[in-house]
Design an enzyme around this catalytic site. Structure first.
Site, short mmCIF file in Angstrom:
data_model
loop_
_atom_site.label_atom_id
_atom_site.label_comp_id
_atom_site.label_asym_id
_atom_site.label_seq_id
_atom_site.Cartn_x
_atom_site.Cartn_y
_atom_site.Cartn_z
N GLU A 62 10.95 -3.93 12.74
CA GLU A 62 12.01 -3.62 11.95
C GLU A 62 13.60 -3.74 12.73
O GLU A 62 14.64 -4.38 12.41
CB GLU A 62 12.16 -2.14 11.51
CG GLU A 62 10.99 -1.79 10.63
CD GLU A 62 9.61 -1.73 11.30
OE1 GLU A 62 9.62 -1.83 12.60
OE2 GLU A 62 8.66 -1.23 10.52
N ASP A 121 0.97 -1.13 -0.19
CA ASP A 121 0.13 0.11 -0.05
C ASP A 121 0.67 1.21 -0.05
O ASP A 121 0.23 2.49 0.02
CB ASP A 121 -1.18 0.18 1.19
CG ASP A 121 -0.30 -0.16 2.39
OD1 ASP A 121 0.97 -0.61 2.61
OD2 ASP A 121 -0.89 0.18 3.63
#
Ligand code: UDP
Ligand code: MN
Length: 347
Positions: free
Chosen positions: A292, A206
């Site tokens: 992350e 997205d």
């Protein structure tokens, strides 16, 4: 007006003819046209010398062109391709970018994939790894990829129920796309030949990607970093650099003390580093916002080793855009009436 134009044309023509003649005279006039007597031997010597000089010049120019294209290749692969084509030079090997995209079935999925494809088609040496969050590969994605025109690998793995985001559950509660990215890395390590260089990028379906970010990330030696727009409740988040140009901290409001306080879209990892740390993966059990960091810590990278891109992390070249869930009120009404829209039409 016409006269001025005619005079100008005459002048230009005169200029071309006279300059051309001078050039011709000079170029045809070797040592033979000097008044001095030049013997046959010295004439041959002269031309031999001239030939050597010209050869050396050509070699030097070729070397310059090679350096230019190599520099371009590192920075602007697409431009280098164009230059190489014009010059008729075969393009030297450049690292392939492996973009791993987790994706899942929802009304906007195809639109997202179209948008991504139409960016990625402009990126040279690119391989798309699309990983469906599903038990089986869907028809829609399979067909889509076949017709995409991109080199791709189609994988699938369903997120375990424990971690699957429930309908209407706030999206920040659970990490998304983690298992999918991890099997994407598995695939790369198992399938890309050792001799080949590559860069791995985690490209959610997205987001919005400028072409420039791919040119920049191709230079990644270990881990490269850059700002991300529209993320973390801010206009942008970005790595902050010290005077030496190394990353010292992050501009972010939320949890700034994370080991690597950046979004998935804000970094790329070299395939070499993944090969050196072949077990490094995203940790699905990591605390909210630490996904992350979970990978980057395992990769054994230090903050100072990060390679800042995008003009010292001053430019936003990637946006963490999110697509609004479409309103299907009328569609739902039709379904209850037993008259849903034509299911043969793929949206
Ligand atoms: N995703 C997935 N399964 C899910 C939800 C998301 O595979 O159940 C994918 C999604 O298509 C995207 C990535 O995981 O490529 C990140 O999800 P999302 O964009 O919803 O996360 P956010 O932008 O909120 O971080
Ligand atoms: Mn997203």
């Amino acid at each position: 007006m016409r006269r001025i134009l005619r005079n100008r044309i005459i002048f230009i023509a005169y200029f071309i003819v006279s300059t051309g003649s001078i050039i011709w005279l000079v170029s045809t006039c070797g040592p033979g046209c000097t008044t001095e007597h030049v013997g046959g031997d010295s004439m041959a010597d002269y031309y031999k010398h001239e030939l050597e000089r010209t050869r050396a010049n050509v070699r030097q120019t070729e070397k310059k062109i090679r350096t230019i294209t190599q520099t371009l290749n590192k920075q602007y692969a697409k431009a280098a391709d164009a230059v190489n084509e014009i010059l008729g030079i075969e393009s030297p090997q450049i690292p392939t970018i492996y973009a791993i995209t987790p994706t899942y079935t929802r009304p906007v999925q195809k639109a997202e994939l179209v948008r991504l494809t139409q960016t990625f088609l402009h990126v040279s040496n690119f391989h798309w790894i699309v990983v469906e969050d599903s038990e089986r590969k869907t028809q829609l994605v399979s067909r889509f990829l076949t017709n995409s025109g991109l080199p791709y690998t189609h994988l699938n793995v369903k997120t375990t129920d424990e971690y699957k985001l429930k309908e209407n559950e706030a999206s920040w509660r659970k990490p998304r796309g983690v298992d999918q990215r991890n099997i994407g890395v598995d695939w790369i390590l198992e399938n890309v030949p050792q001799a080949e260089e590559g860069v791995v990028y985690f490209a959610d379906d997205d987001n919005t990607y400028s072409l420039q970010i791919f040119d920049e990330m191709r230079t990644t030696q270990k881990v490269s970093v850059w700002p991300v727009g529209l993320v973390g409740g801010l206009r942008f988040e970005r790595p902050l650099l010290n005077d030496a140009g190394k990353v010292s901290s992050w501009y972010t409001v939320w949890e700034p003390n994370r080991p690597f306080a950046m979004d998935m879209a804000g970094f790329a990892v070299s395939l070499k580093l993944f090969r050196q740390q072949p077990h490094a993966r995203f940790d699905i059990t990591s605390r909210r916002g630490y996904v992350e960091s979970s990978l980057l810590v395992q990769l054994g990278i230090r903050k100072e080793d990060l390679e800042p891109l995008a003009e010292k992390c001053s430019k936003v070249l990637v946006w963490h855009t999110r697509t609004e869930k479409p309103k299907w009120k009328q569609e739902d009404k039709l379904i209850t009436l037993g008259k849903p829209s034509d299911p043969r039409i793929e949206v």
